[in-house]
Design a protein around this motif. Structure first.
Motif, PDB file in Angstrom:
ATOM      1  N   PRO A 191      -4.348 -10.970   3.534  1.00 15.43           N
ATOM      2  CA  PRO A 191      -5.723 -10.576   3.252  1.00 15.43           C
ATOM      3  C   PRO A 191      -6.578 -10.690   4.507  1.00 15.43           C
ATOM      4  CG  PRO A 191      -4.897 -12.107   1.586  1.00 15.43           C
ATOM      5  CD  PRO A 191      -3.895 -12.093   2.696  1.00 15.43           C
ATOM      6  N   VAL A 192      -7.426  -9.696   4.750  1.00  8.72           N
ATOM      7  CA  VAL A 192      -8.187  -9.677   5.999  1.00  8.72           C
ATOM      8  C   VAL A 192      -9.696  -9.485   5.779  1.00  8.72           C
ATOM      9  CG1 VAL A 192      -6.288  -8.879   7.424  1.00  8.72           C
ATOM     10  CG2 VAL A 192      -7.701  -7.205   6.249  1.00  8.72           C
ATOM     11  N   GLY A 193     -10.157  -9.377   4.555  1.00 11.80           N
ATOM     12  CA  GLY A 193     -11.585  -9.198   4.325  1.00 11.80           C
ATOM     13  C   GLY A 193     -12.075  -7.820   4.680  1.00 11.80           C
ATOM     14  N   VAL A 194     -11.507  -6.787   4.054  1.00 12.61           N
ATOM     15  CA  VAL A 194     -11.921  -5.404   4.314  1.00 12.61           C
ATOM     16  C   VAL A 194     -13.219  -5.110   3.551  1.00 12.61           C
ATOM     17  CG1 VAL A 194     -11.312  -2.985   3.995  1.00 12.61           C
ATOM     18  CG2 VAL A 194      -9.586  -4.612   4.771  1.00 12.61           C
ATOM     19  N   LEU A 195     -14.180  -4.510   4.243  1.00 12.89           N
ATOM     20  CA  LEU A 195     -15.476  -4.186   3.656  1.00 12.89           C
ATOM     21  C   LEU A 195     -15.693  -2.696   3.458  1.00 12.89           C
ATOM     22  CD1 LEU A 195     -17.739  -6.613   5.724  1.00 12.89           C
ATOM     23  CD2 LEU A 195     -16.630  -7.030   3.523  1.00 12.89           C
ATOM     24  N   ALA A 196     -14.912  -1.848   4.142  1.00 14.10           N
ATOM     25  CA  ALA A 196     -15.143  -0.406   4.060  1.00 14.10           C
ATOM     26  C   ALA A 196     -13.837   0.349   4.222  1.00 14.10           C
ATOM     27  CB  ALA A 196     -16.134   0.042   5.137  1.00 14.10           C
ATOM     28  N   LEU A 197     -13.749   1.480   3.516  1.00 13.35           N
ATOM     29  CA  LEU A 197     -12.599   2.387   3.582  1.00 13.35           C
ATOM     30  C   LEU A 197     -13.102   3.824   3.641  1.00 13.35           C
ATOM     31  CD1 LEU A 197     -10.332   1.033   0.664  1.00 13.35           C
ATOM     32  CD2 LEU A 197      -9.904   0.711   3.114  1.00 13.35           C
ATOM     33  N   ASP A 198     -12.320   4.685   4.283  1.00 13.23           N
ATOM     34  CA  ASP A 198     -12.551   6.118   4.156  1.00 13.23           C
ATOM     35  C   ASP A 198     -11.243   6.847   4.422  1.00 13.23           C
ATOM     36  OD1 ASP A 198     -14.169   8.279   3.477  1.00 13.23           O
ATOM     37  OD2 ASP A 198     -14.503   8.793   5.577  1.00 13.23           O
ATOM     38  N   LEU A 199     -11.090   8.006   3.775  1.00 12.86           N
ATOM     39  CA  LEU A 199      -9.918   8.860   3.947  1.00 12.86           C
ATOM     40  C   LEU A 199     -10.327  10.162   4.612  1.00 12.86           C
ATOM     41  CD1 LEU A 199      -7.840   8.661   0.642  1.00 12.86           C
ATOM     42  CD2 LEU A 199      -6.917   8.469   2.933  1.00 12.86           C
ATOM     43  N   SER A 208      -9.940   1.626   7.817  1.00  7.67           N
ATOM     44  CA  SER A 208     -10.426   0.406   7.170  1.00  7.67           C
ATOM     45  C   SER A 208     -11.137  -0.453   8.200  1.00  7.67           C
ATOM     46  CB  SER A 208      -9.273  -0.379   6.532  1.00  7.67           C
ATOM     47  OG  SER A 208      -8.383  -0.873   7.525  1.00  7.67           O
ATOM     48  N   SER A 209     -12.086  -1.283   7.726  1.00 10.68           N
ATOM     49  CA  SER A 209     -12.817  -2.168   8.632  1.00 10.68           C
ATOM     50  C   SER A 209     -13.335  -3.357   7.850  1.00 10.68           C
ATOM     51  CB  SER A 209     -13.980  -1.428   9.293  1.00 10.68           C
ATOM     52  OG  SER A 209     -14.945  -1.052   8.325  1.00 10.68           O
ATOM     53  N   GLY A 210     -13.734  -4.413   8.591  1.00 15.09           N
ATOM     54  CA  GLY A 210     -14.245  -5.574   7.885  1.00 15.09           C
ATOM     55  C   GLY A 210     -14.497  -6.778   8.748  1.00 15.09           C
ATOM     56  N   LEU A 211     -14.074  -7.940   8.250  1.00 14.10           N
ATOM     57  CA  LEU A 211     -14.427  -9.213   8.854  1.00 14.10           C
ATOM     58  C   LEU A 211     -13.711  -9.498  10.164  1.00 14.10           C
ATOM     59  CD1 LEU A 211     -14.558 -11.542   5.699  1.00 14.10           C
ATOM     60  CD2 LEU A 211     -16.389 -10.198   6.741  1.00 14.10           C
ATOM     61  N   ASP A 212     -12.640  -8.774  10.461  1.00  8.73           N
ATOM     62  CA  ASP A 212     -11.921  -9.026  11.709  1.00  8.73           C
ATOM     63  C   ASP A 212     -12.513  -8.253  12.887  1.00  8.73           C
ATOM     64  OD1 ASP A 212     -11.147  -6.500  11.035  1.00  8.73           O
ATOM     65  OD2 ASP A 212      -8.992  -6.882  11.111  1.00  8.73           O
ATOM     66  N   LEU A 213     -13.693  -7.625  12.685  1.00 10.22           N
ATOM     67  CA  LEU A 213     -14.432  -6.905  13.738  1.00 10.22           C
ATOM     68  C   LEU A 213     -13.667  -5.697  14.259  1.00 10.22           C
ATOM     69  CD1 LEU A 213     -15.728  -9.936  15.906  1.00 10.22           C
ATOM     70  CD2 LEU A 213     -16.406  -9.225  13.612  1.00 10.22           C
ATOM     71  N   THR A 214     -12.734  -5.194  13.467  1.00 12.22           N
ATOM     72  CA  THR A 214     -11.820  -4.142  13.911  1.00 12.22           C
ATOM     73  C   THR A 214     -11.818  -2.975  12.935  1.00 12.22           C
ATOM     74  OG1 THR A 214     -10.387  -5.790  14.944  1.00 12.22           O
ATOM     75  CG2 THR A 214      -9.414  -3.653  14.509  1.00 12.22           C
ATOM     76  N   GLY A 234     -20.009  -7.967  15.629  1.00 10.32           N
ATOM     77  CA  GLY A 234     -20.255  -8.394  14.252  1.00 10.32           C
ATOM     78  C   GLY A 234     -19.291  -7.677  13.323  1.00 10.32           C
ATOM     79  N   VAL A 235     -19.292  -8.084  12.057  1.00 14.23           N
ATOM     80  CA  VAL A 235     -18.375  -7.473  11.097  1.00 14.23           C
ATOM     81  C   VAL A 235     -18.683  -5.985  10.972  1.00 14.23           C
ATOM     82  CG1 VAL A 235     -18.068  -9.611   9.821  1.00 14.23           C
ATOM     83  CG2 VAL A 235     -19.848  -8.030   9.115  1.00 14.23           C
ATOM     84  N   VAL A 236     -17.659  -5.177  10.720  1.00 10.11           N
ATOM     85  CA  VAL A 236     -17.821  -3.727  10.610  1.00 10.11           C
ATOM     86  C   VAL A 236     -17.975  -3.395   9.134  1.00 10.11           C
ATOM     87  CG1 VAL A 236     -16.871  -1.485  11.200  1.00 10.11           C
ATOM     88  CG2 VAL A 236     -16.393  -3.460  12.664  1.00 10.11           C
ATOM     89  N   THR A 237     -19.174  -2.945   8.755  1.00  7.22           N
ATOM     90  CA  THR A 237     -19.540  -2.851   7.347  1.00  7.22           C
ATOM     91  C   THR A 237     -19.450  -1.451   6.755  1.00  7.22           C
ATOM     92  OG1 THR A 237     -21.852  -2.621   8.026  1.00  7.22           O
ATOM     93  CG2 THR A 237     -21.071  -4.847   7.505  1.00  7.22           C
ATOM     94  N   ALA A 238     -19.337  -0.416   7.596  1.00  9.02           N
ATOM     95  CA  ALA A 238     -19.307   0.957   7.074  1.00  9.02           C
ATOM     96  C   ALA A 238     -18.576   1.849   8.054  1.00  9.02           C
ATOM     97  CB  ALA A 238     -20.723   1.474   6.849  1.00  9.02           C
TER      98      ALA A 238
END
Length: 295
Positions: A191-199, A208-214, A234-238
């Motif tokens: 688990p990595v704390g993903v905050l956003a997805l898009d296809l 994918s993006s999230g808490l790992d700043l990636t 910072g975290v990548v939120t969108a």
């Protein structure tokens, strides 16, 4: 158009560059674009959804009734419905009249993610109650539910509608058989704390993006990790793919928006002279050991 707690902004994009254009509407934390592109929905911290003209930013209508802040919005593929998630419930409005036509009840915590299937017959939702739910849109009834062990923060259907991708806190990035919510594949080992997805529109690439700043780019249906993009403080939120699949843009808590062209990132060339030139152009480096591009 980008949205945050301080408001909306419109950006002019050309020749691989971005130029800030102008303020664009009042405070919003969540955005959704109508399939025809002429209308934006903006969710606020106060439970209001504003419908805006996409060209001018003019507020056309306000839709009230969401309990708590609006953290999830989605238009149906035909543009006939808008769904909004708040504390517990999901509200449905008819477009363009704004008449409320349904309330989906079942979540026991804030709704953080919504996604319509390509046909519009199903709506997937995820929330702070650690559940992923599938709804029959016409009947306004829940069809299936799966516990995920953490808040479900992001959902996206593949273009065929046969698969659904879910992600969030304390759970792997998961690919599902959509109609049965049957797990097919975990794309992350941990688990990595993903905050956003898009296809991408052809369904070939998942970001994918999230808490790992990636930001990570994946190949579907194989689930192969193609590359990582770093640089945020910072975290990548969108994040979002451009409609023409020419670029990928993402935003972070460090109040920056970044964009990269995809012509060679998503399909990296074999290591060699051409790849070196591409890497220099986009500020990337090639990890030969793992076969990945890094920023």
């Amino acid at each position: 158009v980008s949205g945050g707690e301080e408001g909306l902004r419109a950006w002019e994009l050309s020749a691989g560059t971005s130029r800030e254009s102008r303020p664009f509407g009042e405070g919003a934390v969540t955005l959704a674009t109508h399939p025809q592109g002429r209308l934006l929905a903006a969710g606020t911290m106060t439970g209001t959804v504003r419908l805006l003209d996409a060209a001018s930013g003019q507020v056309l209508q306000e839709l009230a009734g969401v309990a708590g802040s609006v953290r999830a919005l989605a238009f149906s593929p035909d543009g006939a419905l808008l769904a909004a998630g708040g504390d517990d419930d999901i509200l449905l409005w008819a477009m363009p009249t704004g008449a409320m036509v349904g309330r989906l009840q079942g979540h026991s915590g804030k709704v953080w993610s919504l996604a319509f299937s390509p046909t519009g017959h199903r709506l997937a939702s995820g929330g702070a109650d650690k559940t992923l739910r599938l709804w029959d849109v016409a009947r306004r009834q829940q069809v299936l539910q799966r516990n995920r062990g953490g808040t479900v923060r992001a959902l996206v259907f593949t273009p065929s509608g046969e698969q659904l991708v879910s992600a969030g806190m304390k759970q792997p990035l998961q690919l599902w058989a959509a109609e049965e919510l049957r797990p097919l594949q975990e794309l992350e080992e941990h688990p990595v704390g993903v905050l956003a997805l898009d296809l991408s529109r052809d369904g070939a690439f998942l970001a994918s993006s999230g808490l790992d700043l990636t930001v990570k780019v994946w190949s579907l249906p194989s689930g192969e990790l193609l590359g990582r993009l770093r640089g945020h403080q910072g975290v990548v939120t969108a994040l979002t793919f451009s409609p023409g699949m020419t670029s990928l843009a993402w935003a972070g808590a460090d109040r920056t928006i970044r964009r990269v062209l995809l012509e060679n990132l998503a399909r990296p060339s074999p290591a060699g002279k051409d790849l070196s030139e591409i890497s220099r152009r986009y500020g990337l480096s090639w990890d030969a050991r793992h076969g990945l591009l890094h920023r």
